[in-house]
Design a protein around this motif. Structure first.
Motif, PDB file in Angstrom:
ATOM      1  N   ALA A  89       0.708  -1.424   0.192  1.00 22.82           N
ATOM      2  CA  ALA A  89       0.288  -0.134   0.110  1.00 22.82           C
ATOM      3  C   ALA A  89       0.644   1.384   0.172  1.00 22.82           C
ATOM      4  O   ALA A  89       0.462   2.311  -0.274  1.00 22.82           O
ATOM      5  N   VAL A  90       2.336   0.975   0.863  1.00 25.75           N
ATOM      6  CA  VAL A  90       3.033   2.352   0.294  1.00 25.75           C
ATOM      7  C   VAL A  90       3.295   2.994  -0.757  1.00 25.75           C
ATOM      8  O   VAL A  90       3.804   3.803  -1.127  1.00 25.75           O
ATOM      9  N   THR A  91       3.587   1.569  -1.594  1.00 26.19           N
ATOM     10  CA  THR A  91       4.721   1.126  -2.936  1.00 26.19           C
ATOM     11  C   THR A  91       3.298   1.798  -3.487  1.00 26.19           C
ATOM     12  O   THR A  91       3.611   3.062  -4.423  1.00 26.19           O
ATOM     13  N   HIS A  92       2.206   1.570  -3.357  1.00 27.30           N
ATOM     14  CA  HIS A  92       1.459   1.945  -4.150  1.00 27.30           C
ATOM     15  C   HIS A  92       1.014   3.675  -4.094  1.00 27.30           C
ATOM     16  O   HIS A  92       0.554   4.540  -5.035  1.00 27.30           O
ATOM     17  N   ALA A  93       0.760   3.911  -2.651  1.00 28.96           N
ATOM     18  CA  ALA A  93       0.974   5.298  -2.574  1.00 28.96           C
ATOM     19  C   ALA A  93       1.600   6.158  -2.730  1.00 28.96           C
ATOM     20  O   ALA A  93       1.523   7.468  -3.765  1.00 28.96           O
ATOM     21  N   ARG A  94       2.773   6.449  -3.157  1.00 25.72           N
ATOM     22  CA  ARG A  94       3.728   6.494  -3.730  1.00 25.72           C
ATOM     23  C   ARG A  94       3.469   7.026  -5.380  1.00 25.72           C
ATOM     24  O   ARG A  94       4.268   7.955  -5.561  1.00 25.72           O
ATOM     25  N   ARG A  95       3.117   6.021  -5.516  1.00 21.59           N
ATOM     26  CA  ARG A  95       2.995   5.676  -7.625  1.00 21.59           C
ATOM     27  C   ARG A  95       1.140   6.611  -7.672  1.00 21.59           C
ATOM     28  O   ARG A  95       1.286   6.257  -8.706  1.00 21.59           O
ATOM     29  N   ARG A  96       0.716   6.753  -6.553  1.00 20.62           N
ATOM     30  CA  ARG A  96      -0.008   7.486  -6.971  1.00 20.62           C
ATOM     31  C   ARG A  96      -1.362   6.450  -7.497  1.00 20.62           C
ATOM     32  O   ARG A  96      -1.935   6.975  -8.238  1.00 20.62           O
ATOM     33  N   GLU A  97      -0.889   5.096  -6.630  1.00 17.65           N
ATOM     34  CA  GLU A  97      -1.810   3.902  -7.371  1.00 17.65           C
ATOM     35  C   GLU A  97      -3.174   3.813  -7.219  1.00 17.65           C
ATOM     36  O   GLU A  97      -3.554   2.651  -5.972  1.00 17.65           O
ATOM     37  N   LEU A  98      -4.404   4.354  -6.836  1.00 19.24           N
ATOM     38  CA  LEU A  98      -5.560   4.538  -5.527  1.00 19.24           C
ATOM     39  C   LEU A  98      -6.067   2.974  -5.930  1.00 19.24           C
ATOM     40  O   LEU A  98      -7.177   2.682  -4.911  1.00 19.24           O
ATOM     41  N   PRO A  99      -6.429   2.525  -6.758  1.00 20.01           N
ATOM     42  CA  PRO A  99      -6.878   1.135  -6.961  1.00 20.01           C
ATOM     43  C   PRO A  99      -6.159  -0.193  -6.813  1.00 20.01           C
ATOM     44  O   PRO A  99      -6.830  -1.024  -6.271  1.00 20.01           O
ATOM     45  N   ALA A 100      -5.290  -0.135  -6.680  1.00 23.53           N
ATOM     46  CA  ALA A 100      -4.280  -1.158  -5.974  1.00 23.53           C
ATOM     47  C   ALA A 100      -3.959  -0.597  -4.391  1.00 23.53           C
ATOM     48  O   ALA A 100      -4.172  -1.463  -4.388  1.00 23.53           O
ATOM     49  N   ILE A 101      -4.150   0.364  -4.161  1.00 26.47           N
ATOM     50  CA  ILE A 101      -4.120   0.576  -2.491  1.00 26.47           C
ATOM     51  C   ILE A 101      -5.580  -0.288  -2.288  1.00 26.47           C
ATOM     52  O   ILE A 101      -5.453  -0.759  -1.253  1.00 26.47           O
ATOM     53  N   ALA A 102      -6.367  -0.163  -2.611  1.00 24.68           N
ATOM     54  CA  ALA A 102      -8.026  -0.535  -2.851  1.00 24.68           C
ATOM     55  C   ALA A 102      -7.424  -2.310  -2.172  1.00 24.68           C
ATOM     56  O   ALA A 102      -8.669  -3.031  -1.156  1.00 24.68           O
TER      57      ALA A 102
END
Length: 126
Positions: A89-102
């Motif tokens: 989630a931290v990695t995806h947040a840094r990349r601004r990949e919101l669907p992946a965070i979900a």
């Protein structure tokens, strides 16, 4: 509740076994081109390590309980997945990949339920 924990553990095991085998068998460039853009942020060996950890967690969610050998490994594997999903989630947040965070949050919650249930009221030692 025991059946629910088995079902959740089985679903998690299937998801992480598939994801881990994919990371272990495909080159990083193919992973990036097939939608795993985060893989370009990591060296190929780290991507392979993540895949190996996912496969080990999948095995750890099922086999110890089925075989009756060190069933305490089941909640430990689930706890490991919780930690991996926090990192994801931290990695995806840094990349601004919101669907992946979900997706990470859902998998984290499912793994947390298994860890809670198997460490606590529905452990295999009870």
């Amino acid at each position: 509740m025991n059946l629910v924990l088995w079902i959740i553990a089985g679903v998690l095991a299937a998801v992480f076994l598939g994801a881990g085998v994919m990371k272990l068998t495909q080159p990083r460039e193919k992973l990036v081109s097939s939608g795993l853009g985060w893989a370009e942020d990591f060296p190929p060996n780290v991507v392979k390590l993540i895949g190996a950890l996912e496969v080990l967690a999948a095995v750890g969610l099922i086999l110890p309980a089925v075989l009756g050998i060190a069933p305490v490994l089941v909640p430990l594997a689930a706890l490991g997945l919780v930690l991996m999903m926090i990192g994801a989630a931290v990695t995806h947040a840094r990349r601004r990949e919101l669907p992946a965070i979900a997706v990470n949050v859902v998998l984290l919650a499912l793994a947390a339920v298994v860890a809670w249930g198997r460490f606590g009221p529905h452990s295999f030692t009870a």
